[in-house]
Write a protein that holds these residues in place. Structure first.
Motif, PDB file in Angstrom:
ATOM      1  N   ILE A  72       1.084  -1.414  -0.423  1.00  0.00           N
ATOM      2  CA  ILE A  72      -0.376  -0.237  -0.218  1.00  0.00           C
ATOM      3  C   ILE A  72       0.774   1.183  -0.007  1.00  0.00           C
ATOM      4  O   ILE A  72       1.804   1.503   1.224  1.00  0.00           O
ATOM      5  N   ASN A  73       1.148   1.955  -1.051  1.00  0.00           N
ATOM      6  CA  ASN A  73       1.973   3.002  -1.499  1.00  0.00           C
ATOM      7  C   ASN A  73       1.447   4.109  -0.375  1.00  0.00           C
ATOM      8  O   ASN A  73       2.433   5.539  -0.557  1.00  0.00           O
ATOM      9  N   GLN A  74      -0.186   4.391  -0.845  1.00  0.00           N
ATOM     10  CA  GLN A  74      -0.539   5.127   0.514  1.00  0.00           C
ATOM     11  C   GLN A  74      -2.336   5.136   1.461  1.00  0.00           C
ATOM     12  O   GLN A  74      -3.067   4.582   0.337  1.00  0.00           O
ATOM     13  N   ALA A  75      -2.586   5.306   2.030  1.00  0.00           N
ATOM     14  CA  ALA A  75      -3.873   5.384   2.577  1.00  0.00           C
ATOM     15  C   ALA A  75      -4.272   6.311   3.530  1.00  0.00           C
ATOM     16  O   ALA A  75      -3.503   7.630   4.450  1.00  0.00           O
ATOM     17  N   THR A  76      -5.898   6.388   3.255  1.00  0.00           N
ATOM     18  CA  THR A  76      -6.494   7.129   4.801  1.00  0.00           C
ATOM     19  C   THR A  76      -6.329   6.176   6.150  1.00  0.00           C
ATOM     20  O   THR A  76      -6.243   4.483   5.848  1.00  0.00           O
ATOM     21  N   LEU A  77      -5.549   6.722   6.982  1.00  0.00           N
ATOM     22  CA  LEU A  77      -5.290   6.494   8.278  1.00  0.00           C
ATOM     23  C   LEU A  77      -6.725   6.959   9.049  1.00  0.00           C
ATOM     24  O   LEU A  77      -7.020   7.962   9.187  1.00  0.00           O
ATOM     25  N   ILE A  78      -7.214   5.804   9.892  1.00  0.00           N
ATOM     26  CA  ILE A  78      -8.561   5.874  10.482  1.00  0.00           C
ATOM     27  C   ILE A  78      -8.343   5.299  12.131  1.00  0.00           C
ATOM     28  O   ILE A  78      -7.960   4.830  11.955  1.00  0.00           O
ATOM     29  N   GLY A  79      -8.307   6.471  12.973  1.00  0.00           N
ATOM     30  CA  GLY A  79      -7.318   6.069  13.928  1.00  0.00           C
ATOM     31  C   GLY A  79      -8.335   6.604  15.769  1.00  0.00           C
ATOM     32  O   GLY A  79      -8.468   7.503  15.469  1.00  0.00           O
ATOM     33  N   HIS A  80      -8.233   5.036  15.778  1.00  0.00           N
ATOM     34  CA  HIS A  80      -8.909   5.971  17.640  1.00  0.00           C
ATOM     35  C   HIS A  80      -7.965   5.841  18.767  1.00  0.00           C
ATOM     36  O   HIS A  80      -7.642   5.446  19.370  1.00  0.00           O
ATOM     37  N   SER A  81      -8.481   7.011  19.454  1.00  0.00           N
ATOM     38  CA  SER A  81      -7.697   7.127  20.407  1.00  0.00           C
ATOM     39  C   SER A  81      -6.470   7.189  20.969  1.00  0.00           C
ATOM     40  O   SER A  81      -5.392   7.988  20.351  1.00  0.00           O
ATOM     41  N   MET A  82      -5.421   6.317  21.248  1.00  0.00           N
ATOM     42  CA  MET A  82      -4.019   6.469  20.971  1.00  0.00           C
ATOM     43  C   MET A  82      -4.145   5.685  19.248  1.00  0.00           C
ATOM     44  O   MET A  82      -2.197   5.976  18.928  1.00  0.00           O
ATOM     45  N   GLY A  83      -4.889   5.016  18.699  1.00  0.00           N
ATOM     46  CA  GLY A  83      -4.486   4.939  17.461  1.00  0.00           C
ATOM     47  C   GLY A  83      -4.578   6.422  16.530  1.00  0.00           C
ATOM     48  O   GLY A  83      -3.789   6.568  15.832  1.00  0.00           O
ATOM     49  N   GLY A  84      -4.952   7.062  17.081  1.00  0.00           N
ATOM     50  CA  GLY A  84      -5.286   8.437  16.844  1.00  0.00           C
ATOM     51  C   GLY A  84      -3.936   9.113  16.827  1.00  0.00           C
ATOM     52  O   GLY A  84      -3.674   9.651  15.856  1.00  0.00           O
ATOM     53  N   GLN A  85      -2.916   9.134  18.066  1.00  0.00           N
ATOM     54  CA  GLN A  85      -1.809   9.886  17.812  1.00  0.00           C
ATOM     55  C   GLN A  85      -1.014   9.078  17.502  1.00  0.00           C
ATOM     56  O   GLN A  85       0.053   9.897  16.480  1.00  0.00           O
ATOM     57  N   ILE A  86      -0.758   7.786  16.929  1.00  0.00           N
ATOM     58  CA  ILE A  86       0.163   6.942  16.364  1.00  0.00           C
ATOM     59  C   ILE A  86      -0.463   7.566  14.489  1.00  0.00           C
ATOM     60  O   ILE A  86       0.818   7.749  14.198  1.00  0.00           O
ATOM     61  N   ALA A  87      -1.515   7.787  13.974  1.00  0.00           N
ATOM     62  CA  ALA A  87      -2.125   7.752  12.808  1.00  0.00           C
ATOM     63  C   ALA A  87      -1.424   9.656  12.706  1.00  0.00           C
ATOM     64  O   ALA A  87      -0.940   9.745  11.382  1.00  0.00           O
ATOM     65  N   THR A  88      -1.584  10.555  13.604  1.00  0.00           N
ATOM     66  CA  THR A  88      -0.808  11.270  13.874  1.00  0.00           C
ATOM     67  C   THR A  88       0.264  12.124  13.429  1.00  0.00           C
ATOM     68  O   THR A  88       1.097  12.292  12.748  1.00  0.00           O
ATOM     69  N   GLU A  89       1.301  10.588  13.914  1.00  0.00           N
ATOM     70  CA  GLU A  89       3.042  10.881  14.389  1.00  0.00           C
ATOM     71  C   GLU A  89       3.352  10.151  12.709  1.00  0.00           C
ATOM     72  O   GLU A  89       3.978  10.535  11.895  1.00  0.00           O
ATOM     73  N   PHE A  90       2.296  10.124  12.252  1.00  0.00           N
ATOM     74  CA  PHE A  90       2.625   8.951  10.842  1.00  0.00           C
ATOM     75  C   PHE A  90       2.636   9.260  10.016  1.00  0.00           C
ATOM     76  O   PHE A  90       3.111  10.064   9.158  1.00  0.00           O
ATOM     77  N   ALA A  91       1.374  10.670   9.919  1.00  0.00           N
ATOM     78  CA  ALA A  91       0.789  11.304   9.005  1.00  0.00           C
ATOM     79  C   ALA A  91       2.518  12.612   8.894  1.00  0.00           C
ATOM     80  O   ALA A  91       2.124  13.232   7.641  1.00  0.00           O
TER      81      ALA A  91
END
Length: 248
Positions: A72-91
């Motif tokens: 997967i070269n590019q994806a939409t990330l949907i992160g909940h709670s700490m998953g949202g923290q991970i998604a923000t850091e990744f972005a």
């Protein structure tokens, strides 16, 4: 790739990230999204069916490895709670790999949580190794008051008991986060971002949402009658918010 993951549906890739739970966190949301998208849900290292960590955990790099493994070269990330923290850091660290960013009541690295929040976490840790008491203390937090009155309380209890039991298996490792913390870099978010939060969530989580409102270009949506577990109690409403944003 040693992390446990599930892939359902076809179309634009969507990756679901969670924190203190496992893929069951998306029991009601993933099937709805899989009608239109290729949905990837996975258990972070040391959670669910994924192996316990052997060294310090970098969940941002784990996500990168998973995307590479799945091609997967590019994806939409949907992160909940700490998953949202991970998604923000990744972005922030891999912006070219993120098409859109959707955050559900996210955590935020570098954010100063209240004394009440810290004291509650301390009480939960002090209750160890009594998992039942730890779960009761966690669900006693006001941010779960809608969930605990819903039919989905039992599912949450099952996830929490499993997660806390898994944590006792961990060796002495740390979670590694990119530096500087995301709170200092929100203005750098280039992916179009939607933050969804229940109006009945905790004051701390509402403050995080407000910080995003002030320091990023994120679109903020509040859901009346929902708490921190909006993904379990309001999946249809969440699904419509997500798909409307994805179509923009």
């Amino acid at each position: 790739m040693d992390l446990y993951y599930e892939v359902n549906g076809n179309g634009q890739p969507v990756v679901l990230l969670t924190g203190g739970a496992d893929v069951r966190n998306w029991t009601f949301v993933a099937p709805l999204l899989a009608k239109h998208y290729k949905v990837v849900a996975f258990d972070g290292r040391g959670t669910g069916k994924s192996p316990s960590p052997l060294e310090d955990v970098n969940q941002v790099e784990d996500l990168l490895l998973l995307l590479d493994h799945l091609g997967i070269n590019q994806a939409t990330l949907i992160g909940h709670s700490m998953g949202g923290q991970i998604a923000t850091e990744f972005a922030l660290n891999y912006p070219e790999r993120v098409s859109k960013l959707i955050l559900l009541a996210p955590g935020l690295s570098g954010f100063t949580y209240s004394k009440e929040f810290e004291e509650n976490i301390k009480r939960i840790h002090e209750a160890a190794p009594d998992i039942n008491k730890m779960v009761d203390l966690l669900l006693g937090d006001p941010s779960y008051r809608v969930l605990t009155m819903s039919p989905h309380r039992d599912l949450m209890v099952q996830m929490l008991r499993h997660h806390m039991g898994r944590m006792f298996e961990w060796p002495a490792v740390k979670l590694i986060w990119p530096q500087p913390p995301a709170i200092e870099r929100l203005g750098e978010l280039s992916a179009k971002t939607l933050l969804i939060i229940g109006k009945e969530d905790s004051p701390d989580n509402l403050r995080v949402a407000n910080y995003f409102r002030k320091h990023s270009n994120a679109q903020i949506t509040e859901i009346p009658g929902a708490d921190h577990m909006i993904n379990l109690t309001h999946p249809e409403k969440l699904y419509h918010q997500i798909t409307d944003f994805m179509k923009e």
